[in-house]
Design an enzyme around this catalytic site. Sequence first.
Site, short mmCIF file in Angstrom:
data_model
loop_
_atom_site.label_atom_id
_atom_site.label_comp_id
_atom_site.label_asym_id
_atom_site.label_seq_id
_atom_site.Cartn_x
_atom_site.Cartn_y
_atom_site.Cartn_z
N ASN A 288 43.87 29.89 36.94
CA ASN A 288 42.94 29.81 38.06
C ASN A 288 42.36 31.20 38.30
O ASN A 288 42.95 32.04 38.99
CB ASN A 288 43.66 29.30 39.30
CG ASN A 288 44.06 27.84 39.16
OD1 ASN A 288 43.23 26.95 39.28
ND2 ASN A 288 45.35 27.60 38.89
N GLU A 289 41.22 31.45 37.69
CA GLU A 289 40.59 32.76 37.74
C GLU A 289 39.89 33.00 39.08
O GLU A 289 39.76 32.07 39.89
CB GLU A 289 39.56 32.87 36.59
CG GLU A 289 40.15 32.70 35.20
CD GLU A 289 40.91 33.94 34.72
OE1 GLU A 289 41.26 34.79 35.55
OE2 GLU A 289 41.16 34.03 33.50
N PRO A 290 39.46 34.26 39.35
CA PRO A 290 38.72 34.54 40.57
C PRO A 290 37.56 33.56 40.77
O PRO A 290 36.83 33.25 39.83
CB PRO A 290 38.20 35.96 40.33
CG PRO A 290 39.25 36.58 39.47
CD PRO A 290 39.70 35.48 38.55
N SER B 122 38.25 30.49 42.03
CA SER B 122 38.88 29.17 42.10
C SER B 122 39.02 28.72 43.56
O SER B 122 39.36 29.53 44.43
CB SER B 122 40.25 29.18 41.43
OG SER B 122 40.14 29.45 40.04
#
Length: 640
Positions: A171-173, A175
């Site tokens: 879950n990258e920036p 999300s």
Amino acid sequence: MKITDKSIAYESAGTIEETRLEKIHNVVFEDSITASKMVAQEIAALIREKGKQGSKCVLGLATGSSPIRVYDELIRLHKEEGLSFRNVITFNLDEYYGLSRENPESYHYFMQEQLFDHIDVLPENIHIPDGTVAPDDIEDYCKSYELKIKSAGGLDFQLLGIGRTGHIGFNEPGSHVNSRTRLVTLDHITRVDASSSFMGIQNVPRKAITMGIGTVLVAKRIVLLGWGNHKAQILRDTIEGEISSEVPATYLQRHGNTTFILDTEAASELTRINTPWLVGTCHWTELLKRRAVIWLSKQLKKSILKLTDRDYNAHDMSDLLQIEGTAYDLNIKVFNTLQRSITGWPGGKHNADDTYRPERSQPQRKRVIIFSPHPDDDVISMGGTFDRLVEQGHEVHVVYQTSGNIAVSNNEALKFARIARQYSSDIKTMDMIISELTEEITGGTSSLPVRNLKGLIRREESLLATAFLGLPESNVHFLDLPFYETGQKKKNKLSSVDVQLMTEIIKKVAPHQIYAAGDLADPHGTHKVCLEALFAALEELKDHKSLKDCWVWLYRGAWHEWEIHEMDMAVPMSPDQVIKKRLAIFYHQSQKDGVMFQGDDPREFWVRAEDRNRATAQQFNKLGFADYAAIETFKRYRFR
């Protein structure tokens, strides 16, 4: 922040001293080994408790380097203490999209190798996202994964790591807090961090399937693992910062039963550890006093001797003055301590009063071992000091602990293979090597002939670099520690054979000084294992005559430098020495352009080294000391 009985269970082994700034419960341990065993014990207790109730235990599992020791302990508990996993259902967080389960870099492969192949979990109870699902089927597949978790009764326990972007799972920036299992595009930093596993960023998948933030947050219990100083800043942002989609891990602040398990380096940026005087009453050790004075000097852009009583009082350090008296007294004390650490004689200055010097004056000519994890760490991290030791007449031995062969790219090795073919009597072998080097290898094991060629390249580079610094070839030793010689990124565990090789060279040289890499941030983990090998050897030999009069100095520099308050010896370098160190590094040509294991720093190693050494000198100058071109720093390790 809710603290449960499970959270409090860590208190006996770790340190819990949360402050008003911290929004997530966290426990700090001295090392990741002890911490990992505690986490494994919690998981084991949950499995047993569920077993007694006749119910399933549903675990959410993570991959990467952080949970490996947890899995090792769970395997031990299974084999030695009868822990059964037959009532366990597992769901993994994520998987690279496009990788089959047979790919050595897939998380399917990782989990089988690190855990599932060694325990009695039922195959039908293992769930890992499938990276080969057709694009048109992804949405339905992800919904099905969510339904399987729900049908199992939801996650009883979720194990997490954290990425430098603040991602949990993938879950990258950006999300969303309500996100569920889905296909995502990986952040560039995440791909850079994974590039060493894939033998270059160009081979790292751009997409992955991951559980969502919302999926994770419904777990009944969450434990996040954080190891190493390269995670320190993002962990501070997560624990002390505001909730933000730009740091997805901050969403864990909303979960009432989450604990972060950290080692001391990962926790080093937390306010209560980095600047504890800002959040409460301190126990003022000498190290903390030094840290505080240096911090205040930097904050106010004043040299140490210019700090005043008013400066200390205005920055929550009035209690420090109650202990030390006036600012003048404290300033002089810290200034003198730092001044005495600066020396142009790293092996000690003969016939000089060594009362306040970092090293002894006797014996005049010391026997010195410089342990270098890879065949270039010696010159990268302490090339100037190396040069001083040789010039000042000490008997210096360099011991390369590993061959470093995996860090030679195929293209680099191909040049040498083609030249060697012109002169080799074994054309068949050379053709086989050339054929293998021209193939695209992203995760397999190199053949022994290829590994030998790459190791020979690094060995000859080392001999040229050490000769340039005036060291005879007889004083250069190559251990080729077996733990490293796997031909792939994944290494074996440290063994008694590795430690024995270390003890033998120490007994042979009987050193008065040992220099070793204390920089544990290398993306490969080799430095850490090499340091563990040294510590094990020192423990075994601590009463042996070979270590009767030996001091151990730890260097950094390839990825990080010692903070000034931490170091015990600072060795200045002249402008000419800076150039000489640079030229010594240049002999390691295979590592100069397009480094295989770059880490998160895009600069070449010689540039990193110069910039860090120059920055250290500038810090000393701003604190009020002489203006040196560059400085290398060392921390003394007391093994008895």
